[in-house]
Design an enzyme around this catalytic site. Structure first.
Site, PDB file in Angstrom:
ATOM      1  CB  ILE A  54      -0.971   0.018   1.206  1.00  0.00           C
ATOM      2  CG1 ILE A  54      -0.211  -0.119   2.539  1.00  0.00           C
ATOM      3  CG2 ILE A  54      -2.020  -1.066   1.065  1.00  0.00           C
ATOM      4  CD1 ILE A  54      -1.124  -0.092   3.759  1.00  0.00           C
ATOM      5  CG  ASP A  55      -0.108   4.372  -2.610  1.00  0.00           C
ATOM      6  OD1 ASP A  55       0.592   3.596  -3.288  1.00  0.00           O
ATOM      7  OD2 ASP A  55      -1.163   4.876  -3.029  1.00  0.00           O
ATOM      8  CE  LYS A  56       6.575   9.063   3.290  1.00  0.00           C
ATOM      9  NZ  LYS A  56       7.493  10.126   2.803  1.00  0.00           N
ATOM     10  CB  THR A  61      -2.441   3.943   1.999  1.00  0.00           C
ATOM     11  OG1 THR A  61      -2.774   4.751   0.862  1.00  0.00           O
ATOM     12  CG2 THR A  61      -3.623   3.061   2.345  1.00  0.00           C
ATOM     13  NE  ARG A  72      -3.371   8.393  -4.026  1.00  0.00           N
ATOM     14  CZ  ARG A  72      -2.063   8.651  -4.059  1.00  0.00           C
ATOM     15  NH1 ARG A  72      -1.185   7.658  -3.888  1.00  0.00           N
ATOM     16  NH2 ARG A  72      -1.633   9.880  -4.272  1.00  0.00           N
TER      17      ARG A  72
END
EC number: 5.4.99.-
Length: 318
Positions: free
Chosen positions: A145-147, A149, A245
């Site tokens: 998962i993104d930084k 998130t 997103r």
């Protein structure tokens, strides 16, 4: 001039009015997720950044509106990733899997210029063994998962488990539910976004809904509506980069705080998308029984909801 055969990725974008005047290194650090400022500065110094087709080697260069910036990412040097004594919340662990609750702001795995402080560094300290299918830099990592998130991730402790978990992701049988705050009021109580995603052809830093892209399916359900925001649950059927997103922005309801896909201005000032991986479920690689985990909304998310509710109360009084 660098060797083009040494390049593993390339980005190109045009500077808008909002970012005019910013230092080149500061801007690139903000826009390139997972890359440290020191690494960006080294790229500039070593001639890997072009502005308007000319090499720029000063980190203090002030970008201008309509500047075309090209970033070339060279192959990483081979090195061992070190274990670091970093706290990470372990939700569940056995001989095959680890479920972690990643905090917002932590990068999942090392990347060029960012080889420490990541979830992988923490896992190497905590676990005696991790799967090696994804190599030295990403041991145990089945998905990411993104930084910015937060939330649940499954980690494989051996290759048998890794293959099982990866197969479930591929055939869409695992459960991944996220909680998000999006701009505007979603009219429908629930819906499905079935639109292919690929690199944005006009901006390599972004993903986008692109005809011919990879199949991408997101199911969403409204949990609560505010005057100018909506609290939603998003369930992933597929798992593309930035999928939630991109999809929510595509239907004109971008995530609060999303500087890449969201609006330039917001009634609530916040940087870092309001997105939390709340529920994670899968069939256990050894027991073959379905297990599911849930996490509480983190403090930053709860505070955002309080701010939204406070704005609503003020407006209602007016």
């Amino acid at each position: 001039m660098f060797d083009i055969n040494n390049i593993i990725d390339q980005f190109e974008f045009i500077i808008d009015t909002e970012n005019e005047g910013k230092r080149l290194d500061v801007f690139l650090t903000k826009i390139l997720d997972g890359y440290s400022r020191n690494y960006i500065q080294k790229l500039i110094k070593d001639g890997y950044i072009n502005v308007n087709s000319k090499v720029v080697t000063t980190k203090k260069y002030a970008i201008k509106e309509n500047d075309t910036v090209e970033i070339f990412i060279p192959k990483p040097v081979n090195l061992d990733v070190e274990a670091e004594d970093i706290f990470v919340e372990i939700v569940y662990e056995d001989d095959d899997v680890i479920i972690v609750n990643k905090p917002q702001g932590m990068v999942v795995h090392p990347a060029p210029g960012n080889y420490s402080g990541t979830l992988v560094n923490a896992l190497l300290f905590h676990a005696k063994s991790l799967s090696n299918i994804n190599g030295v830099v990403r041991p145990g990592i089945v998905h990411r998962i993104d930084k910015d998130t937060s939330g649940l991730l499954m980690i494989a402790k051996n290759n048998k488990s890794h293959n099982s978990l990866a197969a479930q992701l591929k055939d869409h049988s695992s459960t991944r539910k996220y909680i998000a705050i999006v701009h505007g009021n979603i009219v429908e109580d629930q819906g499905t976004i079935d639109k292919p995603i690929a690199r944005n052809p006009k901006n390599r830093l972004k993903m986008a809904v692109v005809e011919g892209g990879r199949e991408s399916v997101t199911h969403y359900k409204v949990l609560k509506r505010y005057q100018t925001f909506t609290l939603v649950e998003c369930q992933l059927e597929t798992g593309r980069t930035h999928q939630i997103r991109v999809h929510m922005s595509y239907i004109n309801h971008p995530l609060l705080g999303d500087n890449l896909y969201g609006p330039k201005n917001s009634k609530i000032k916040y940087s870092g998308q309001a997105l939390h991986a709340k529920t994670l479920g899968f069939v256990h690689p050894t027991t073959n029984k379905y297990i599911e985990f849930n996490s509480e909304l983190p403090e930053y998310f709860v505070e955002l909801i309080k701010k939204i509710e406070a704005i609503n109360k003020i407006r209602n009084k007016e």
